[in-house]
Design an enzyme around this catalytic site. Structure first.
Site, PDB file in Angstrom:
ATOM      1  N   HIS A 228       0.820  -1.210   0.000  1.00 56.41           N
ATOM      2  CA  HIS A 228       0.000   0.000   0.000  1.00 56.41           C
ATOM      3  C   HIS A 228       0.855   1.261   0.000  1.00 56.41           C
ATOM      4  CE1 HIS A 228      -3.982  -1.537   0.161  1.00 56.41           C
ATOM      5  NE2 HIS A 228      -3.735  -2.307   1.195  1.00 56.41           N
ATOM      6  N   CYS A 548      -7.224  -7.576 -23.307  1.00 57.30           N
ATOM      7  CA  CYS A 548      -7.329  -6.957 -21.979  1.00 57.30           C
ATOM      8  C   CYS A 548      -6.288  -7.512 -20.997  1.00 57.30           C
ATOM      9  CB  CYS A 548      -8.740  -7.127 -21.406  1.00 57.30           C
ATOM     10  SG  CYS A 548      -9.218  -8.838 -21.207  1.00 57.30           S
TER      11      CYS A 548
END
Ligand code: PEP
Ligand code: MG
Length: 618
Positions: A228, A548
């Site tokens: 994070h 994708c």
């Protein structure tokens, strides 16, 4: 910055910040240290050593009579942590919108954890069952939960996800312990402008409030590329290198450092030539950024006028602002797994409708392709198991097991609920439905039957549906699907080529296994031939086809993919500007000629040499 709310605690101990020198200290030799590049850009500035006093916990037993007072201490620490986190969340308002979107969900997750969470319930139980102090109970419970998260079956597309979740639990435990032991939090107040923050480790909550307008960059001894903290530093656009071993021992307050966030190098006391090169790098990076930002409003069109669709992949709704900012023309792959993750119950139809509708509405008329649940294999299926929807899944060859469409066809209730939710939400804007992990024509037929049945049921019930109903397409991500693409093209409304799994299954190389990562090569001719075969099958029928997988995000592969006839790509939002730049520089005839040359090659090395310009480069 984690707030130092406790006014009674002394200021945090930290290294002294020297006045910003403009030249390196005389006589100190240059020292280059390598780490993990996590956020691009070059920072030059004096070191601000942001060391933090550790909150030590020694295991301590208590008498049975003391359990009530220890529980009360825990409750007080929870309340204080909650106050700090709320304050932290309120301060996020000063950050740019995309940074807020990245950071707010994390702070919310922390807030949940200081509520009636597994961590808090476990710690309370531990105080009374094991007769230990509140801080001992918190640390031990957090370790137990973190170990359980890390022991969960590995997820093939997000190996760092479990590490992150485990770190979140540890992080909140550290906050509780700090409050329990009255150990002060780190403070960045008064960091001299233009400094580079150097420390052993930076918490995501610390990173959240670093001011990118005041600070030049960040480098730490610990940390990884997908944590994070790294995500936040990227969101803040702050040059950063993490995981630089022995950095804080070598960099002293006031030393000049150069942090090269793209190369992953920190240079302490740079020599004049290094400093001059870094300054040129800073200018070049700023120029490049401005150029990319200007691209946002320009069309994705080749030099000779061919329009190309550039869309974004979405894994969590928090990414939505980034998608809009990147100038993506809709969402080409919404991985719906997030709706089912980290929970013990399944989301019901209404909850799913609301989530899909919010995403579709936020795209303002640009199309959204929602992939139905691609669960199974290495992906965590905890909620499905707890709900008794699926049997205990064998851990033998999970990637070849009950994955994607196979699992959904075995669990029609789960599948129908999701299809109903997507159909109901699709009145909000153009939507497509995508099936994962298809290998046979029979699977597509069975899925379509079910889809049509759901449409009839919703119509009978009086639900409003769009007219026409959304197209039903398939992922081409197994060699079986790619090689029967001509037959599948007669059943599906569109193809989305998933080069991540296609590479894994074609080359028999687990995409998440670092032991064989050198063999994982989307430029292997076998993979490219499958992409070509599937693309041509779709184009013959004038059926929409896109890529994708991660291949779509690499601008160096754009000419090749254009040359194979592809005109639609979906990728992580941050890759859109660079790919747009590659599209705008391309000429479609040249791309066709180039693709032909590439497809004549039989070995990956010569393809690599052609596509990336140099053997082994990337
Ligand atoms: C792929 O396999 O290329 C793909 C896009 O799907 P995922 O990465 O979600 O497996
Ligand atoms: Mg896939």
């Amino acid at each position: 910055m984690a707030p130092s709310d406790d006014a009674a605690t002394p200021p945090p101990r930290r290294l002294r910040a020297a006045a910003a020198p403009t030249v390196p200290a005389q006589g100190s030799p240059e020292c280059r240290l390598a780490g993990i590049p996590v956020s691009p850009g070059i920072a030059i500035g004096p070191v601000f050593g942001a060391a933090e006093q550790r909150a030590e916990v020694v295991r301590q037993k208590i008498a049975a009579a003391d359990t009530a007072s220890q529980t009360a201490r825990l409750e007080a620490a929870m309340a204080q942590s909650r106050k700090q986190l709320l304050k932290l969340r309120a301060r996020l308002g000063v950050l740019p919108e995309d940074s807020q979107a990245e950071i707010t969900p994390l702070i919310d997750a922390y807030l949940q954890m200081v509520g009636p969470s597994r961590l808090v319930r476990g710690a309370r139980r531990r105080i009374s069952d094991m007769l230990v102090t509140a801080e001992t109970a918190v640390v031990e419970t957090a370790e137990e939960i973190a170990a359980a998260i890390l022991a969960m079956p590995a997820s093939d597309d997000d190996p760092a996800g479990r590490e992150r979740r485990a770190e979140e639990v540890r992080e909140i435990a550290r906050r509780l312990v700090r409050n329990l032991t009255h150990t002060p939090f780190r403070s960045f107040a008064g960091v001299p402008e233009g400094s580079v923050v150097i420390c052993e480790n930076l918490r995501p909550a610390d990173a959240a409030l670093l001011d990118p307008a005041r600070l030049a960059g960040v480098a730490t001894d610990e940390g990884g590329a997908d944590g994070h903290t790294a995500i936040m530093l990227r969101a803040l656009g702050m040059p950063a290198v993490l995981g630089v071993s022995a950095l804080s021992q070598n960099a002293h307050p006031g030393d000049i450092v150069v942090v090269d966030g793209g190369a992953g190098v920190v240079t302490i006391n740079p020599a004049p030539a290094t400093l001059a090169a870094a300054r040129r790098g800073v200018t070049a990076f700023a120029r490049e950024r401005q150029k990319l930002a200007r691209l946002r409003r320009l069309p994705a069109r080749t030099e000779d006028g061919e329009t190309v669709e550039l869309q974004a992949n979405l894994e969590i709704p928090a990414e939505l602002p980034l998608i809009t900012q990147a100038g993506a023309a809709g969402i080409g792959l919404l991985r719906s797994e997030f709706l089912f993750m980290n929970r013990e119950t399944l989301p019901d139809e209404q909850a799913q409708v609301e989530t899909y509708r919010a995403v579709i509405e936020s795209m303002g008329g640009d199309p959204v392709t929602i992939r139905v649940l691609d669960w199974g294999g290495e992906k965590d299926i905890e909620a499905l198991q707890i709900a008794g929807v699926v049997p205990e899944v064998s851990d033998q060859n999970p990637a070849l097991g009950l994955r994607g469409i196979r699992l959904l066809l075995r669990c029609p209730d789960l599948f129908e609920t999701q299809l109903a939710a997507i159909l109901r939400a699709s009145v909000a804007g153009p939507t497509r439905v995508l099936l994962p992990m298809v290998t046979t024509v029979g699977e597509v037929r069975a899925a379509r039957q079910l889809f049509d049945r759901v449409v009839r049921r919703l119509r009978r019930r009086g639900d409003r549906l769009p007219d026409p109903i959304p197209p039903l397409g398939i992922m081409i991500e197994t060699p079986g699907a790619a090689l029967s693409a001509d037959a599948l093209a007669l059943e599906a409304d569109f193809f989305a080529i998933g080069t991540n799994d296609l590479t894994m299954y074609t080359l028999a190389v687990d995409r998440g296994d670092s032991d064989v990562s050198a063999l994982y090569d989307p430029l292997h001719p076998a993979v490219l031939r499958l992409v070509q075969f599937a693309t041509e099958a779709a184009l013959r029928l004038r059926m929409p086809v896109s890529v994708c997988g991660e291949m779509a995000a690499n601008p160096r592969l754009t000419p090749l993919l254009l040359g194979l006839g592809l005109r639609s790509f979906s990728m992580n939002a941050s890759a859109v500007p660079r790919v747009k730049q590659a599209v705008r520089a391309a000429n479609s005839d040249d791309c066709v000629r180039f693709a032909r040359r590439v497809m004549e090659q039989g070995d990956p090395e010569s393809i690599r040499a052609l596509v990336l310009g140099q053997p082994g480069g990337d």
